[in-house]
Write a protein that holds these residues in place. Structure first.
Motif, PDB file in Angstrom:
ATOM      1  N   TRP A 230       0.824  -1.211   0.000  1.00  0.00           N
ATOM      2  CA  TRP A 230       0.000   0.000   0.000  1.00  0.00           C
ATOM      3  C   TRP A 230       0.857   1.259   0.000  1.00  0.00           C
ATOM      4  O   TRP A 230       0.339   2.362   0.120  1.00  0.00           O
ATOM      5  N   GLY A 231       2.162   1.101  -0.132  1.00  0.00           N
ATOM      6  CA  GLY A 231       3.039   2.257  -0.257  1.00  0.00           C
ATOM      7  C   GLY A 231       2.923   3.219   0.901  1.00  0.00           C
ATOM      8  O   GLY A 231       3.142   2.865   2.061  1.00  0.00           O
ATOM      9  N   PHE A 232       2.558   4.449   0.593  1.00  0.00           N
ATOM     10  CA  PHE A 232       2.448   5.492   1.614  1.00  0.00           C
ATOM     11  C   PHE A 232       1.254   5.264   2.538  1.00  0.00           C
ATOM     12  O   PHE A 232       1.084   5.990   3.514  1.00  0.00           O
ATOM     13  N   GLY A 233       0.432   4.253   2.225  1.00  0.00           N
ATOM     14  CA  GLY A 233      -0.713   3.938   3.073  1.00  0.00           C
ATOM     15  C   GLY A 233      -0.427   2.856   4.093  1.00  0.00           C
ATOM     16  O   GLY A 233      -1.362   2.386   4.752  1.00  0.00           O
ATOM     17  N   GLU A 234       0.825   2.468   4.250  1.00  0.00           N
ATOM     18  CA  GLU A 234       1.158   1.442   5.234  1.00  0.00           C
ATOM     19  C   GLU A 234       1.504   2.089   6.576  1.00  0.00           C
ATOM     20  O   GLU A 234       2.222   3.097   6.624  1.00  0.00           O
ATOM     21  N   PRO A 235       1.008   1.514   7.678  1.00  0.00           N
ATOM     22  CA  PRO A 235       1.279   2.103   9.007  1.00  0.00           C
ATOM     23  C   PRO A 235       2.781   2.137   9.297  1.00  0.00           C
ATOM     24  O   PRO A 235       3.530   1.254   8.894  1.00  0.00           O
ATOM     25  N   ARG A 236       3.176   3.152  10.009  1.00  0.00           N
ATOM     26  CA  ARG A 236       4.596   3.318  10.336  1.00  0.00           C
ATOM     27  C   ARG A 236       4.923   2.884  11.762  1.00  0.00           C
ATOM     28  O   ARG A 236       6.086   2.867  12.157  1.00  0.00           O
ATOM     29  N   SER A 237       3.897   2.540  12.538  1.00  0.00           N
ATOM     30  CA  SER A 237       4.143   2.076  13.909  1.00  0.00           C
ATOM     31  C   SER A 237       3.129   1.002  14.265  1.00  0.00           C
ATOM     32  O   SER A 237       2.098   0.850  13.587  1.00  0.00           O
ATOM     33  N   TYR A 241      -2.719   2.902  11.868  1.00  0.00           N
ATOM     34  CA  TYR A 241      -2.796   4.057  10.970  1.00  0.00           C
ATOM     35  C   TYR A 241      -2.767   5.363  11.758  1.00  0.00           C
ATOM     36  O   TYR A 241      -3.301   5.451  12.869  1.00  0.00           O
ATOM     37  N   ALA A 242      -2.153   6.367  11.137  1.00  0.00           N
ATOM     38  CA  ALA A 242      -2.030   7.664  11.800  1.00  0.00           C
ATOM     39  C   ALA A 242      -2.151   8.769  10.766  1.00  0.00           C
ATOM     40  O   ALA A 242      -1.936   8.550   9.565  1.00  0.00           O
ATOM     41  N   SER A 243      -2.497   9.965  11.255  1.00  0.00           N
ATOM     42  CA  SER A 243      -2.587  11.145  10.392  1.00  0.00           C
ATOM     43  C   SER A 243      -1.354  12.010  10.586  1.00  0.00           C
ATOM     44  O   SER A 243      -0.717  11.986  11.652  1.00  0.00           O
ATOM     45  N   SER A 244      -1.024  12.782   9.534  1.00  0.00           N
ATOM     46  CA  SER A 244       0.129  13.671   9.603  1.00  0.00           C
ATOM     47  C   SER A 244      -0.051  14.796   8.591  1.00  0.00           C
ATOM     48  O   SER A 244      -0.608  14.588   7.514  1.00  0.00           O
ATOM     49  N   PRO A 245       0.425  16.015   8.935  1.00  0.00           N
ATOM     50  CA  PRO A 245       0.371  17.110   7.955  1.00  0.00           C
ATOM     51  C   PRO A 245       1.308  16.862   6.771  1.00  0.00           C
ATOM     52  O   PRO A 245       1.160  17.497   5.724  1.00  0.00           O
ATOM     53  N   LYS A 246       2.285  15.965   6.933  1.00  0.00           N
ATOM     54  CA  LYS A 246       3.166  15.593   5.827  1.00  0.00           C
ATOM     55  C   LYS A 246       2.517  14.422   5.084  1.00  0.00           C
ATOM     56  O   LYS A 246       2.362  13.333   5.645  1.00  0.00           O
ATOM     57  N   TRP A 247       2.131  14.655   3.839  1.00  0.00           N
ATOM     58  CA  TRP A 247       1.273  13.683   3.159  1.00  0.00           C
ATOM     59  C   TRP A 247       1.897  12.296   3.072  1.00  0.00           C
ATOM     60  O   TRP A 247       1.205  11.289   3.173  1.00  0.00           O
ATOM     61  N   LEU A 249       3.605  10.813   5.209  1.00  0.00           N
ATOM     62  CA  LEU A 249       3.526  10.157   6.505  1.00  0.00           C
ATOM     63  C   LEU A 249       2.083   9.946   6.958  1.00  0.00           C
ATOM     64  O   LEU A 249       1.843   9.338   8.010  1.00  0.00           O
ATOM     65  N   ASP A 250       1.151  10.435   6.163  1.00  0.00           N
ATOM     66  CA  ASP A 250      -0.269  10.364   6.525  1.00  0.00           C
ATOM     67  C   ASP A 250      -0.838   9.024   6.065  1.00  0.00           C
ATOM     68  O   ASP A 250      -1.553   8.926   5.065  1.00  0.00           O
ATOM     69  N   SER A 251      -0.501   7.946   6.793  1.00  0.00           N
ATOM     70  CA  SER A 251      -0.897   6.606   6.364  1.00  0.00           C
ATOM     71  C   SER A 251      -2.413   6.438   6.325  1.00  0.00           C
ATOM     72  O   SER A 251      -2.942   5.726   5.461  1.00  0.00           O
ATOM     73  N   ALA A 252      -3.140   7.084   7.228  1.00  0.00           N
ATOM     74  CA  ALA A 252      -4.600   6.945   7.249  1.00  0.00           C
ATOM     75  C   ALA A 252      -5.216   7.519   5.976  1.00  0.00           C
ATOM     76  O   ALA A 252      -6.011   6.853   5.292  1.00  0.00           O
ATOM     77  N   ALA A 253      -4.857   8.750   5.627  1.00  0.00           N
ATOM     78  CA  ALA A 253      -5.428   9.370   4.427  1.00  0.00           C
ATOM     79  C   ALA A 253      -4.957   8.666   3.160  1.00  0.00           C
ATOM     80  O   ALA A 253      -5.742   8.456   2.222  1.00  0.00           O
ATOM     81  N   ASN A 254      -3.689   8.284   3.126  1.00  0.00           N
ATOM     82  CA  ASN A 254      -3.178   7.615   1.931  1.00  0.00           C
ATOM     83  C   ASN A 254      -3.815   6.248   1.722  1.00  0.00           C
ATOM     84  O   ASN A 254      -4.049   5.829   0.582  1.00  0.00           O
ATOM     85  N   MET A 255      -4.094   5.529   2.798  1.00  0.00           N
ATOM     86  CA  MET A 255      -4.766   4.237   2.665  1.00  0.00           C
ATOM     87  C   MET A 255      -6.189   4.429   2.174  1.00  0.00           C
ATOM     88  O   MET A 255      -6.678   3.675   1.321  1.00  0.00           O
TER      89      MET A 255
END
Length: 576
Positions: A230-237, A241-247, A249-255
């Motif tokens: 899922w690329g940028f949509g994969e959780p980082r921790s 899933y988490a949100s971030s102002p840096k797109w 790192l925004d796994s929730a929105a990207n997923m």
């Protein structure tokens, strides 16, 4: 307007061999014009090069299709110079016609018309003396059965040829993504794709990159490819899933963007496999410590459920690739954790059940740790050759097949392929174009439930893939485009093969596996008949071949494309 009702007519079946070859030789001669200009049509699975007109061309395109399908054909324009095309919709009604320009790509020592560039038909210079054009007919699921007609007029070096297009739509309707269909899992590298698009087309803004990322997943859904990443949509921790102002790192929105791009019938749970280095583990979780996954799996499942994806998608855990026996014991632990922490999810592994039963613990129905999906390498599906001295202990031609049949009572069986020992069709760009289609038809022959491809859809090297691809094109099934991925001719055959699978699956459910084997065998696609599949290998098989592993003879010459269409017609008539 829609034509007359469909009738079961043997004469019609013979006439409808897609892009019929009955008058091919005469057509080829008759359409040659002064100056060497010629325009001929061919079935979509027919390989086309740039040096001359292939045998078997026809003056018109004839397609037999179900509802909800996309069926294609080639128009090959010989003569060089500028080429243009215009579509006259005629009586096509709700059906649509799309055109694509076949762009030649360097693949090893070959130059192959593999990248199907979107094309409105405007005049452009032919890349070779013989320029292939791809015609794709889109049939809505709501189209009424009957005959539809249109025309594609092709102008080559000032000479115009009208190519009639006749489409016979049968009552069969392709399943929707959430219905019974062939499941898939294809390796995709969203990061490589996005970096390559950015480098080639100069993407500079966040909005451009997000748009390109979304276009990739829409494309995958459109072609029925469920991504293994899922690329940028994969959780980082491990928190999920988490949100971030840096797109990025925004796994929730990207997923949400990725899955919102289109329905996927299968969805890989974001857990790394044994092929991933520790510095790149998804969510920082080790694939060898499944007992620590539970909270993470529950978090991911909750996010997917809240997003509504579990209503139509099969969640798959693929964390071990071709493991040893010790690795299979790890798979049992992974399966147990998955079944406890994500009820309904399925564990998946590439590998073949052992003929000795050493891995029986993966299908014994005990302890909740059985493997749900066995993904078997196509060439290791049946067995291998047996020299006379070894035949005293038994023939090995079907020993793997026997193991597979044993576990099939409890698990699903998928297939996968990669370049290696010859003897089975694959997805390389330098193989016959019919090979990808034949691999999918073999999946239909054996009634397999899914297809995994781990080599890559967008695994690009440096440089522009539209100029050259390495590794015989095996790692590139789609090319980077300015407005989204560009399909390869091979990918069109893969999607057509998925539609063939669904059609033959309907035959299997209505009439049994023997009818499917008979249809494919009678068409000359495989050495098979209603009694079974007849295997070939060096020694000890029913038939002879030069391959190490036993496998049926399969068609891979200039006649294969017409044979595929013959099989499709037989399948349409079988289900009525």
């Amino acid at each position: 307007m829609v034509g007359p009702p469909l009738r079961r007519a043997p004469a019609l079946a013979a006439a409808l061999l897609t892009v019929a070859a009955g008058v091919a030789a005469a057509a080829a001669t008759a359409t040659l014009e002064a100056g060497g200009v010629a325009v001929l049509a061919y079935p979509s699975a027919r390989g086309v090069r740039g040096s001359g007109l292939p045998d078997g061309g026809a003056r018109q395109i004839q397609l037999a299709t179900g509802r909800g399908e996309r069926e294609g054909a080639w128009i090959v324009a010989k003569g060089g110079g500028p080429v243009e095309a215009k579509v006259d919709a005629g009586s096509l009604g709700p059906l649509g016609i799309e055109l694509a320009w076949a762009h030649f790509v360097q693949v090893g020592d070959s130059v192959v018309p593999d990248a199907l560039l979107p094309w409105s038909g405007e005049a452009r210079a032919a890349e070779r003396l013989t320029q292939p054009l791809y015609v794709r007919v889109v049939v809505p699921r709501t189209a009424a059965p009957g005959t539809y007609r249109g025309t594609v007029s092709v102008t080559v070096a000032g000479s115009t040829t009208a190519v009639p297009v006749e489409v016979r739509v049968f009552p069969f309707t392709q399943p929707a993504a959430d219905e019974r269909t062939l499941l898939t899992s294809f390796h995709v590298s969203p990061t490589t794709y996005l970096n390559t698009v950015s480098r080639i087309y100069g993407l500079t803004s966040t909005s451009q990159r997000r748009a390109a990322n979304g276009a990739l997943f829409r494309f995958l859904a459109h072609y029925g490819l469920s991504p293994s990443s899922w690329g940028f949509g994969e959780p980082r921790s491990a928190a999920g899933y988490a949100s971030s102002p840096k797109w990025w790192l925004d796994s929730a929105a990207n997923m949400r963007d990725a899955v919102g791009a289109g329905a996927f019938a299968a969805m890989r749970i974001p857990v790394s496999s044994n092929r991933t280095g520790s510095g790149h583990w998804i969510a920082g979780l080790s694939p060898s410590e499944p007992e620590r996954w539970c909270d993470y799996l529950r978090s991911v499942r909750s996010f997917w459920a809240d997003s509504g994806w579990l209503a139509h998608a099969v969640p798959l855990l693929y964390a071990q690739d071709e493991p040893s026996l010790d690795g299979e014991r790890l798979v049992a632990r992974q399966s147990k954790t998955l079944h406890q922490c994500w009820p309904g999810a399925r564990s998946m592994m590439t590998g073949t059940p052992s003929p000795t039963g050493a891995d029986r613990f993966l299908y014994d129905g005990r302890d909740g740790d059985d493997l749900d999906v066995w993904v078997v390498l196509s060439r290791r599906y049946y067995g291998r050759y047996t020299v006379p001295a070894q035949q005293r202990s038994g023939n090995r031609a079907r020993e793997l097949f026997s193991s597979i049949e044993r576990v099939r009572k409890r698990a699903s069986i998928w297939s996968y392929t990669y370049d290696g020992v010859g003897g089975t069709p694959g997805f390389r760009a330098d193989e016959p174009l019919s090979d990808p289609r034949m691999l999918l038809l073999w999946n239909a022959l054996e009634g397999l439930q899914g297809l995994l491809y781990g080599q890559g859809v967008t695994s690009y090297d440096r440089g522009n893939p539209l100029d050259r691809v390495s590794r015989r094109g095996e790692f590139v099934l789609a090319y980077p485009g300015p407005n989204g991925p560009i399909p390869s001719a091979r990918l069109e055959q893969i999607r057509d093969g998925m539609e063939d699978w669904a059609l033959l699956d309907a035959v299997r459910r209505a009439h049994g596996s023997a009818r499917v084997r008979a249809i494919l065998g009678n068409a000359g696609l495989f050495s098979a008949d209603a009694r079974g599949v007849h295997l070939a290998c060096r020694l000890g098989c029913e038939l002879r071949s030069g391959t190490k592993y036993s496998w049926p003879h399969w068609s891979r010459d200039a006649t294969t494309a017409a044979r595929i269409e013959r099989a499709r017609l037989a399948a349409f008539y079988a289900i009525g």
